[in-house]
Design a protein around this motif. Structure first.
Motif, PDB file in Angstrom:
ATOM      1  N   VAL A 167       0.840  -1.189   0.000  1.00 32.14           N
ATOM      2  CA  VAL A 167       0.000   0.000   0.000  1.00 32.14           C
ATOM      3  C   VAL A 167       0.876   1.239   0.000  1.00 32.14           C
ATOM      4  N   LEU A 168       0.501   2.207  -0.823  1.00 38.12           N
ATOM      5  CA  LEU A 168       1.121   3.521  -0.858  1.00 38.12           C
ATOM      6  C   LEU A 168       0.021   4.552  -0.681  1.00 38.12           C
ATOM      7  N   GLY A 169       0.315   5.604   0.072  1.00 41.51           N
ATOM      8  CA  GLY A 169      -0.721   6.592   0.300  1.00 41.51           C
ATOM      9  C   GLY A 169      -0.166   7.937   0.697  1.00 41.51           C
ATOM     10  N   PHE A 170      -1.079   8.897   0.841  1.00 44.53           N
ATOM     11  CA  PHE A 170      -0.678  10.247   1.241  1.00 44.53           C
ATOM     12  C   PHE A 170      -1.841  10.934   1.940  1.00 44.53           C
ATOM     13  N   SER A 171      -1.514  11.943   2.706  1.00 47.21           N
ATOM     14  CA  SER A 171      -2.514  12.876   3.224  1.00 47.21           C
ATOM     15  C   SER A 171      -1.912  14.269   3.138  1.00 47.21           C
ATOM     16  N   ALA A 172      -2.711  15.234   2.681  1.00 50.79           N
ATOM     17  CA  ALA A 172      -2.224  16.596   2.496  1.00 50.79           C
ATOM     18  C   ALA A 172      -3.242  17.572   3.068  1.00 50.79           C
ATOM     19  N   PRO A 173      -2.834  18.429   4.002  1.00 52.91           N
ATOM     20  CA  PRO A 173      -3.767  19.412   4.548  1.00 52.91           C
ATOM     21  C   PRO A 173      -4.227  20.400   3.481  1.00 52.91           C
ATOM     22  N   VAL A 174      -5.543  20.554   3.376  1.00 54.86           N
ATOM     23  CA  VAL A 174      -6.143  21.497   2.443  1.00 54.86           C
ATOM     24  C   VAL A 174      -7.298  22.182   3.151  1.00 54.86           C
ATOM     25  N   GLY A 175      -7.203  23.489   3.325  1.00 51.36           N
ATOM     26  CA  GLY A 175      -8.257  24.208   4.028  1.00 51.36           C
ATOM     27  C   GLY A 175      -8.371  23.721   5.463  1.00 51.36           C
ATOM     28  N   SER A 176      -9.591  23.446   5.896  1.00 53.67           N
ATOM     29  CA  SER A 176      -9.842  22.978   7.260  1.00 53.67           C
ATOM     30  C   SER A 176      -9.900  21.460   7.331  1.00 53.67           C
ATOM     31  N   GLY A 177      -9.252  20.825   6.393  1.00 54.36           N
ATOM     32  CA  GLY A 177      -9.277  19.364   6.375  1.00 54.36           C
ATOM     33  C   GLY A 177      -8.076  18.802   5.661  1.00 54.36           C
ATOM     34  N   ALA A 178      -8.254  17.664   4.997  1.00 63.52           N
ATOM     35  CA  ALA A 178      -7.141  17.013   4.319  1.00 63.52           C
ATOM     36  C   ALA A 178      -7.644  16.175   3.157  1.00 63.52           C
ATOM     37  N   VAL A 179      -6.860  16.163   2.081  1.00 62.64           N
ATOM     38  CA  VAL A 179      -7.071  15.243   0.967  1.00 62.64           C
ATOM     39  C   VAL A 179      -6.279  13.973   1.273  1.00 62.64           C
ATOM     40  N   ILE A 180      -6.911  12.805   1.118  1.00 57.92           N
ATOM     41  CA  ILE A 180      -6.291  11.528   1.471  1.00 57.92           C
ATOM     42  C   ILE A 180      -6.433  10.569   0.293  1.00 57.92           C
ATOM     43  N   GLY A 181      -5.371   9.827   0.008  1.00 57.11           N
ATOM     44  CA  GLY A 181      -5.433   8.867  -1.073  1.00 57.11           C
ATOM     45  C   GLY A 181      -4.591   7.645  -0.780  1.00 57.11           C
ATOM     46  N   SER A 182      -4.946   6.512  -1.398  1.00 51.19           N
ATOM     47  CA  SER A 182      -4.155   5.296  -1.231  1.00 51.19           C
ATOM     48  C   SER A 182      -4.323   4.387  -2.439  1.00 51.19           C
ATOM     49  N   TYR A 183      -3.298   3.559  -2.653  1.00 55.16           N
ATOM     50  CA  TYR A 183      -3.316   2.548  -3.711  1.00 55.16           C
ATOM     51  C   TYR A 183      -2.912   1.237  -3.054  1.00 55.16           C
ATOM     52  N   ASN A 184      -3.834   0.269  -3.043  1.00 57.99           N
ATOM     53  CA  ASN A 184      -3.672  -0.956  -2.274  1.00 57.99           C
ATOM     54  C   ASN A 184      -3.704  -2.169  -3.192  1.00 57.99           C
ATOM     55  N   LEU A 185      -2.650  -2.991  -3.148  1.00 62.55           N
ATOM     56  CA  LEU A 185      -2.548  -4.190  -3.973  1.00 62.55           C
ATOM     57  C   LEU A 185      -2.490  -5.420  -3.075  1.00 62.55           C
ATOM     58  N   GLN A 186      -3.247  -6.467  -3.448  1.00 69.76           N
ATOM     59  CA  GLN A 186      -3.228  -7.719  -2.708  1.00 69.76           C
ATOM     60  C   GLN A 186      -3.092  -8.895  -3.681  1.00 69.76           C
ATOM     61  N   ASP A 187      -2.159  -9.790  -3.350  1.00 66.70           N
ATOM     62  CA  ASP A 187      -1.929 -10.988  -4.157  1.00 66.70           C
ATOM     63  C   ASP A 187      -2.142 -12.234  -3.308  1.00 66.70           C
ATOM     64  N   GLN A 188      -2.705 -13.249  -3.925  1.00 68.83           N
ATOM     65  CA  GLN A 188      -2.817 -14.558  -3.283  1.00 68.83           C
ATOM     66  C   GLN A 188      -2.264 -15.610  -4.231  1.00 68.83           C
ATOM     67  N   ASP A 189      -1.218 -16.321  -3.782  1.00 67.67           N
ATOM     68  CA  ASP A 189      -0.585 -17.355  -4.600  1.00 67.67           C
ATOM     69  C   ASP A 189      -0.189 -16.781  -5.966  1.00 67.67           C
ATOM     70  N   SER A 190       0.397 -15.572  -5.935  1.00 67.76           N
ATOM     71  CA  SER A 190       0.900 -14.866  -7.124  1.00 67.76           C
ATOM     72  C   SER A 190      -0.195 -14.389  -8.067  1.00 67.76           C
ATOM     73  N   VAL A 191      -1.464 -14.395  -7.608  1.00 61.48           N
ATOM     74  CA  VAL A 191      -2.578 -13.891  -8.414  1.00 61.48           C
ATOM     75  C   VAL A 191      -3.111 -12.614  -7.772  1.00 61.48           C
ATOM     76  N   ARG A 192      -3.218 -11.548  -8.556  1.00 61.78           N
ATOM     77  CA  ARG A 192      -3.724 -10.279  -8.043  1.00 61.78           C
ATOM     78  C   ARG A 192      -5.225 -10.394  -7.762  1.00 61.78           C
ATOM     79  N   VAL A 193      -5.626 -10.170  -6.501  1.00 59.66           N
ATOM     80  CA  VAL A 193      -7.033 -10.293  -6.114  1.00 59.66           C
ATOM     81  C   VAL A 193      -7.642  -8.953  -5.710  1.00 59.66           C
ATOM     82  N   GLN A 194      -6.809  -7.932  -5.580  1.00 59.19           N
ATOM     83  CA  GLN A 194      -7.340  -6.599  -5.315  1.00 59.19           C
ATOM     84  C   GLN A 194      -6.372  -5.548  -5.843  1.00 59.19           C
ATOM     85  N   GLN A 195      -6.959  -4.522  -6.452  1.00 64.65           N
ATOM     86  CA  GLN A 195      -6.196  -3.388  -6.955  1.00 64.65           C
ATOM     87  C   GLN A 195      -7.056  -2.154  -6.709  1.00 64.65           C
ATOM     88  N   LEU A 196      -6.960  -1.649  -5.483  1.00 69.47           N
ATOM     89  CA  LEU A 196      -7.905  -0.652  -4.972  1.00 69.47           C
ATOM     90  C   LEU A 196      -7.284   0.740  -4.943  1.00 69.47           C
TER      91      LEU A 196
END
Length: 320
Positions: free
Chosen positions: A249-278
């Protein structure tokens, strides 16, 4: 009759004395979201991804740097008022412990996995509270995985030790009881280092399902540049059948105004097969230190047929 009165008064005095010497705090938060989740059945729902909770914790200063403490945390579903997370009432933890100002703390009961506390949780910029980490890949979980999670959030019947020295925090935990007939005792360790903007954590756990071969190792690294905070995490292990799993997983959070922009990229493999790319992106607006509203959109290219490839959520969070 008099004996009963004496006993009752004595108990009342003892209870009043104990409360007078202790510090007891009620705490918790309620989160509710409207939307749809990736890799879930189609349809808009009201749900809670953060684990709404009500807890009680307290401590008593015993003198000489020694403190006695307790912790009870209930989970609930705000959409219908039922118990959250199945039938476990004190799902978030139930323990009693002793701590020393120099020697660390020992907790007896149900408590967070030290690998989760020191490593896995730190890898997720969403704090495992929204669609951004709805499948908890850093804990070795996922909707397409078989055999449940490799890592765990809490360990029952556990003895936990924690200590922090000069930026380093260490934790070790083992269950006093095996899981299943002839099974193994779950055990884990976690180590983290924090120095200003830098945080690094590692964790390793075994036999959470009682099997000899199941294990999960994890690594997290964060750095706060001020304008943006970067997150990274990696997990690897195998289940009881020796089927491998990996998560990144790679991600970030950046303060913007009175809050924050948040993002992530999440990869999951099972037995060398990609089962999630979120891929997830959201914005949290802070109404106060205890209340925020948020919006999240997500897309999972590996969502199986018949489930949502895309998801969204609009939510409200309030802590107390």
């Amino acid at each position: 009759m008099k004996a009963h009165v004496v006993v009752g008064v004595t108990a009342l005095v003892c209870t009043a004395s104990a409360w007078a010497q202790s510090s007891v705090t009620a705490f918790g938060f309620i989160e509710a979201q409207v939307g749809r989740q990736t890799q879930n059945t189609p349809g808009t729902k009201l749900f809670d991804m953060g684990g709404s909770r009500l807890g009680f914790k307290g401590d008593e200063d015993l003198g000489g740097g020694l403190t006695a403490s307790f912790y009870l945390e209930h989970r609930l579903n705000p959409d219908d008022g039922t118990v959250g997370g199945g039938a476990t009432f004190w799902k978030g933890g139930s323990w009693v412990g002793l701590s020393s100002s120099t020697l660390g703390s020992v907790k007896l009961g149900r408590w967070w996995s030290q690998a989760f506390l020191k490593s896995q949780y730190a890898a997720d910029p969403f704090g495992m509270g929204t669609l951004g980490e709805g499948t908890y890949g850093t804990v070795g979980c996922g909707p397409a995985f078989v055999g449940g999670c490799l890592g765990t959030f809490w360990v029952n019947n556990s003895v936990s030790y924690e200590n922090s020295v000069a930026g380093f925090s260490f934790g070790a935990q083992v269950s006093a009881e095996a899981v299943g007939a002839g099974g193994k005792r779950p055990a884990n360790i976690g180590l983290s280092y924090a120095n200003g903007p830098l945080y690094v954590g590692v964790g390793y756990e075994v036999s959470n399902d009682g099997s000899e071969d199941a294990n999960w190792g994890s690594l997290a690294a964060n750095y706060d540049f001020g304008a943006v905070k970067l997150y990274g995490g990696y997990g690897s292990g195998q289940d009881a059948a020796k089927v491998s799993r990996k998560n990144a997983v790679l991600g970030f959070s950046a303060p913007v105004g009175s809050g924050a922009v948040i993002g992530s990229y999440n990869l999951q493999d099972q037995d060398s097969v990609r089962v999630q790319q979120l891929l997830s992106l959201g914005y949290r607006y802070d109404l106060s230190k205890r209340t925020n509203v948020f919006a999240v959109v997500a897309n999972d290219n590996k969502a199986p047929a018949g489930t949502n490839k895309s998801g969204y959520a609009l939510g409200l969070f309030h802590s107390f």
